[in-house]
Design a protein around this motif. Structure first.
Motif, mmCIF file in Angstrom:
data_model
loop_
_atom_site.group_PDB
_atom_site.id
_atom_site.type_symbol
_atom_site.label_atom_id
_atom_site.label_comp_id
_atom_site.label_asym_id
_atom_site.label_seq_id
_atom_site.Cartn_x
_atom_site.Cartn_y
_atom_site.Cartn_z
ATOM 1 N N LYS A 1 0.869 -1.176 0.000
ATOM 2 C CA LYS A 1 0.000 0.000 0.000
ATOM 3 C C LYS A 1 0.905 1.225 0.000
ATOM 4 O O LYS A 1 1.876 1.280 0.766
ATOM 5 C CB LYS A 1 -0.906 -0.016 1.222
ATOM 6 C CG LYS A 1 -1.766 -1.285 1.173
ATOM 7 C CD LYS A 1 -3.040 -1.211 1.932
ATOM 8 C CE LYS A 1 -3.897 -2.424 1.584
ATOM 9 N NZ LYS A 1 -4.470 -3.076 2.728
ATOM 10 N N LEU B 1 -3.598 7.297 -8.252
ATOM 11 C CA LEU B 1 -4.859 7.143 -7.512
ATOM 12 C C LEU B 1 -6.008 6.541 -8.329
ATOM 13 O O LEU B 1 -6.678 5.625 -7.851
ATOM 14 C CB LEU B 1 -5.284 8.482 -6.892
ATOM 15 C CG LEU B 1 -6.544 8.404 -6.021
ATOM 16 C CD1 LEU B 1 -6.217 7.826 -4.642
ATOM 17 C CD2 LEU B 1 -7.195 9.766 -5.846
ATOM 18 N N ILE C 1 -4.245 3.028 -1.714
ATOM 19 C CA ILE C 1 -3.527 4.286 -1.488
ATOM 20 C C ILE C 1 -4.130 4.990 -0.277
ATOM 21 O O ILE C 1 -5.340 4.937 -0.043
ATOM 22 C CB ILE C 1 -3.588 5.168 -2.756
ATOM 23 C CG1 ILE C 1 -2.592 4.612 -3.786
ATOM 24 C CG2 ILE C 1 -3.283 6.636 -2.449
ATOM 25 C CD1 ILE C 1 -2.577 5.327 -5.102
ATOM 26 N N ALA D 1 -9.259 7.009 -0.152
ATOM 27 C CA ALA D 1 -7.862 7.102 0.316
ATOM 28 C C ALA D 1 -7.756 7.903 1.607
ATOM 29 O O ALA D 1 -6.957 7.575 2.498
ATOM 30 C CB ALA D 1 -6.989 7.736 -0.769
#
Length: 539
Positions: A212, A231, A238, A275
């Motif tokens: 990650k 992203l 993320i 995120a």
């Protein structure tokens, strides 16, 4: 209690008019309901990796400001205070944080000391990690900066990772620039995150190999522009973090700003919020609500989904921020420190030499990495001195835990034309770091910090300005507004002395961070981060 607004349902990618009922700190019902309220309700923001100490605020003061920006929780590595005070420092952070409703999630610092090439104030070995991992307040093993230790199967390093696995807690990574087979081995050791990627390609490789990636936008290290294009495809893996946030910066914004910048680049709002809000909670198994029935009411009300201006912040259903006022109060606490060195003499900073050329650290704007330069030396009576015209300035790292001879090196890009600046915030061991135009100025700045038992300062021939940091020599006992204002004034003075850096003190604090290449200075000498060995100043 009822909350009305446009409810942002991140997993189902929908926004609808609705009403949330909160009872006993938890969400009782969420109903679609027409009303005239146009604000947006979403889960609170989580900073997925931060050293609270870098804000120069104790946790309770950090919390008071962070809620203004919609942050409800942090994943915090108390690595800085641990290097000064060991487990006692970690326990101070946990107990101080618990005096507020804010959800601090502390890790067990994996690298205390960070390396054997510097003097720290404490040691946390694998037995210490075992004890910390048992503690339910410790949520994870914090960043494994000793990646050479992982790659070379260092027994102590592997034992620390094994204890995290034993207690089923995630292991954070820290491996700037690590690629290929090396990063594969690092991941296979059980390390699941990295916040140190500084190129798109590096981030992509780590994501493809199952890591990650945390997109970091702090006060010094800024990787948003390099990584944000990952992203859209990898939003499920993320997270957003600040890593290090200085007090003047924290007063302005936090994770909300990263979200706003991502939206400005045309990113999908649900992916951005996944995120910022959801992924850290899932990855670290945090006790933080995500706007589901039965969850803790850890939610925020924002004006729009563009700038994310926070109107209200709720933690466990408690209104902790409302219309520009933080309801988190300052709390009393005892001051801990570990500062044991006597004042220095100007001659301590003299460096006898006849070398024509020297190795020079090149500081880079917005980066923790440095370059190594070979430059002509400037000698006066056999003493290596600062060359102000060429911006090659003398720097020192002074052991603050015992009396030792100061280590000396030279650095480019600080730009000072007069005086000196110094800091006892010196990652990772928090010795005193100073840069200046003369031995006299450097000595004056170092002694000012020794008198105060920690702080940051700037000195010229006529002015001495210091922000005292009596808590472990790295945090203030004042509130954020006071320290933010003092810090901003000091930052301004450094720039008036000639510094061209955006954040001179933040950059200075990383010039002793040996685990990030290329050239750094510890209290024991000049260090090559590529070969992981000491190197000679003289060529």
């Amino acid at each position: 209690m009822k909350l009305q607004g446009n409810i942002v349902d991140i997993p189902n990618k929908r926004i609808y008019k609705g009403e949330i009922t909160i009872k006993d700190g938890k969400i009782l019902t969420i109903e679609e309901k027409h009303h005239e309220v146009n604000n947006y309700i979403l889960p609170g923001f989580v900073d997925a990796h931060i050293h609270i100490e870098s804000s120069m605020l104790v946790p309770s003061e950090f919390a008071r400001i962070a809620v203004k920006h919609g942050t409800v929780a942090t994943v915090s590595d108390p690595h800085e205070i641990a290097n000064v005070l060991g487990v006692e420092g970690v326990e101070f952070m946990i107990s101080n944080g618990k005096k507020t409703p804010f959800k601090f999630n502390f890790g067990a610092p994996s690298c205390v000391p960070a390396t054997s090439f510097e003097s720290a104030g404490a040691v946390i070995d694998s037995e210490g990690i075992k004890l910390l991992m048992k503690n339910p307040d410790i949520k994870y093993l914090a960043e494994m900066m000793n990646y050479p230790g992982v790659l070379f199967d260092d027994e102590e390093v592997l034992k620390k990772i094994a204890w995290a696995k034993h207690y089923n807690k995630p292991v954070d990574g820290h491996a700037p620039g690590l690629r290929g087979n090396d990063v594969t081995k690092y991941i296979q050791a059980g390390i699941s995150t990295d916040h140190e990627c500084f190129t798109y390609e590096e981030g992509l490789e780590k994501l493809q190999k199952g890591m990650k990636v945390l997109i970091r936008e702090g006060s010094a290290a800024k990787n948003f522009e390099a990584l944000i294009d990952l992203l859209p495809e990898y939003f499920e893996n993320i997270m957003f973090c600040s890593d290090d946030k200085h007090p003047d910066d924290l007063l302005l914004h936090h994770i909300n700003n990263i979200c706003a910048r991502a939206i400005a680049k045309g990113m999908d709002v649900f992916k951005v919020l996944q995120a910022a809000c959801v992924n850290p909670v899932k990855h670290y198994n945090l006790n933080v609500g995500l706007l589901n029935i039965g969850d803790f009411a850890d939610c925020i009300v924002v004006e729009d989904l563009k700038d994310f201006k926070t109107l209200q912040t709720y933690i466990n259903g408690e209104l902790v921020f409302d219309q520009d006022v933080s309801n988190i109060k300052s709390v009393p606490f005892e001051i801990l420190n570990n500062f044991n060195t006597d004042k220095k003499d100007v001659l301590d900073f003299r460096l006898e030499s006849s070398a024509k050329e020297i190795r020079v650290i090149e500081a880079l704007e917005g980066q923790l990495v440095t370059n190594e330069l070979i430059e002509e030396s400037l000698l006066q009576d056999g003493n290596l001195v600062s060359n102000v015209d060429k911006d090659i300035l003398k720097m020192t790292v002074v052991n603050r835990y015992q009396n030792q001879t100061p280590a000396i090196a030279f650095i480019k890009n600080f730009g000072l034309k007069e005086g000196a600046i110094a800091s006892s915030v010196g990652h990772d061991s928090h010795n005193i770091i100073a840069v200046g135009v003369s031995d006299e100025a450097i000595c004056k700045a170092v002694n000012l910090l020794i008198e105060n038992k920690g702080g940051i300062c700037a000195v010229s021939e006529t002015i001495e300005k210091v922000v005292a940091l009596p808590v472990a020599g790295i945090m203030s006992d004042q509130d954020a507004e006071t320290i933010g204002k003092q810090y901003a004034e000091l930052d301004q003075m450094a720039k008036q002395l000639g510094s061209t850096l955006y954040a001179p003190y933040m950059t200075l604090s990383f010039m002793a961070l040996l685990v990030i290449p290329s050239l750094k200075l510890s209290d024991k000498g000049l260090f090559d981060g590529n070969t992981f060995k000491f190197t000679n100043l003289e060529v």
